[in-house]
Design a protein around this motif. Structure first.
Motif, mmCIF file in Angstrom:
data_model
loop_
_atom_site.group_PDB
_atom_site.id
_atom_site.type_symbol
_atom_site.label_atom_id
_atom_site.label_comp_id
_atom_site.label_asym_id
_atom_site.label_seq_id
_atom_site.Cartn_x
_atom_site.Cartn_y
_atom_site.Cartn_z
ATOM 1 N N ILE A 8 72.051 111.056 0.422
ATOM 2 C CA ILE A 8 73.194 110.312 0.952
ATOM 3 C C ILE A 8 74.254 110.073 -0.126
ATOM 4 O O ILE A 8 75.445 110.126 0.152
ATOM 5 C CB ILE A 8 72.739 108.998 1.626
ATOM 6 N N HIS A 9 73.843 109.836 -1.364
ATOM 7 C CA HIS A 9 74.851 109.589 -2.404
ATOM 8 C C HIS A 9 75.672 110.849 -2.686
ATOM 9 O O HIS A 9 76.860 110.764 -2.972
ATOM 10 C CB HIS A 9 74.205 109.040 -3.679
ATOM 11 N N ARG A 10 75.064 112.013 -2.556
ATOM 12 C CA ARG A 10 75.824 113.270 -2.748
ATOM 13 C C ARG A 10 76.794 113.486 -1.590
ATOM 14 O O ARG A 10 77.937 113.896 -1.789
ATOM 15 C CB ARG A 10 74.870 114.447 -2.869
ATOM 16 N N GLU A 14 80.871 113.660 -1.952
ATOM 17 C CA GLU A 14 81.650 114.788 -1.427
ATOM 18 C C GLU A 14 82.788 114.298 -0.537
ATOM 19 O O GLU A 14 83.904 114.810 -0.601
ATOM 20 C CB GLU A 14 80.743 115.735 -0.655
ATOM 21 N N GLN A 15 82.505 113.306 0.289
ATOM 22 C CA GLN A 15 83.548 112.764 1.169
ATOM 23 C C GLN A 15 84.636 112.057 0.368
ATOM 24 O O GLN A 15 85.816 112.143 0.715
ATOM 25 C CB GLN A 15 82.941 111.816 2.208
ATOM 26 N N VAL A 16 84.256 111.356 -0.690
ATOM 27 C CA VAL A 16 85.254 110.693 -1.540
ATOM 28 C C VAL A 16 86.181 111.748 -2.135
ATOM 29 O O VAL A 16 87.404 111.549 -2.189
ATOM 30 C CB VAL A 16 84.585 109.868 -2.663
ATOM 31 N N ASP A 21 91.197 108.658 0.987
ATOM 32 C CA ASP A 21 91.939 107.618 1.691
ATOM 33 C C ASP A 21 91.609 107.508 3.177
ATOM 34 O O ASP A 21 92.233 106.745 3.903
ATOM 35 C CB ASP A 21 93.439 107.832 1.489
ATOM 36 N N LYS A 22 90.588 108.254 3.603
ATOM 37 C CA LYS A 22 90.142 108.152 4.993
ATOM 38 C C LYS A 22 89.359 106.856 5.179
ATOM 39 O O LYS A 22 88.617 106.421 4.304
ATOM 40 C CB LYS A 22 89.249 109.341 5.357
ATOM 41 N N TYR A 35 87.099 105.370 1.787
ATOM 42 C CA TYR A 35 86.058 105.933 0.924
ATOM 43 C C TYR A 35 86.324 105.556 -0.531
ATOM 44 O O TYR A 35 85.425 105.194 -1.263
ATOM 45 C CB TYR A 35 86.006 107.459 1.062
ATOM 46 N N ARG A 36 87.593 105.642 -0.972
ATOM 47 C CA ARG A 36 87.945 105.320 -2.355
ATOM 48 C C ARG A 36 87.614 103.854 -2.685
ATOM 49 O O ARG A 36 87.054 103.562 -3.732
ATOM 50 C CB ARG A 36 89.436 105.579 -2.596
ATOM 51 N N GLU A 37 87.967 102.945 -1.782
ATOM 52 C CA GLU A 37 87.671 101.527 -2.010
ATOM 53 C C GLU A 37 86.165 101.290 -2.084
ATOM 54 O O GLU A 37 85.693 100.526 -2.928
ATOM 55 C CB GLU A 37 88.295 100.676 -0.907
#
Length: 70
Positions: A8-10, A14-16, A21-22, A35-37
């Motif tokens: 899950i951390h990978r 990847e999404q970050v 900014d999604k 995701y960034r926050e």
């Protein structure tokens, strides 16, 4: 054949990278957390655990109220 397992951390990392900014969380009060926050929050929590002496392989438990940060 079963697809390869992705931790899950990978998957999160990847999404970050792909879409920092999604919106990841939409809260009942209308706030949105990206995701960034979330990555920033995760980094602060990890740094605190390391500062407290937690090392890879240690087990950590926490009792907290429900929240995106938790």
């Amino acid at each position: 054949m079963t697809p390869p397992f992705t931790a899950i951390h990978r998957s999160f990392a990847e999404q970050v990278e792909r879409q920092p900014d999604k919106t990841l969380f939409e809260l009942p009060d209308g706030r949105q957390i990206t995701y960034r926050e979330t990555q920033g929050t995760v980094g602060r929590i990890a740094a605190r655990l390391v500062a407290d002496g937690v090392t890879p392989g240690d087990r950590v438990a926490a009792q907290v109220d429900k929240s995106p940060e938790a």
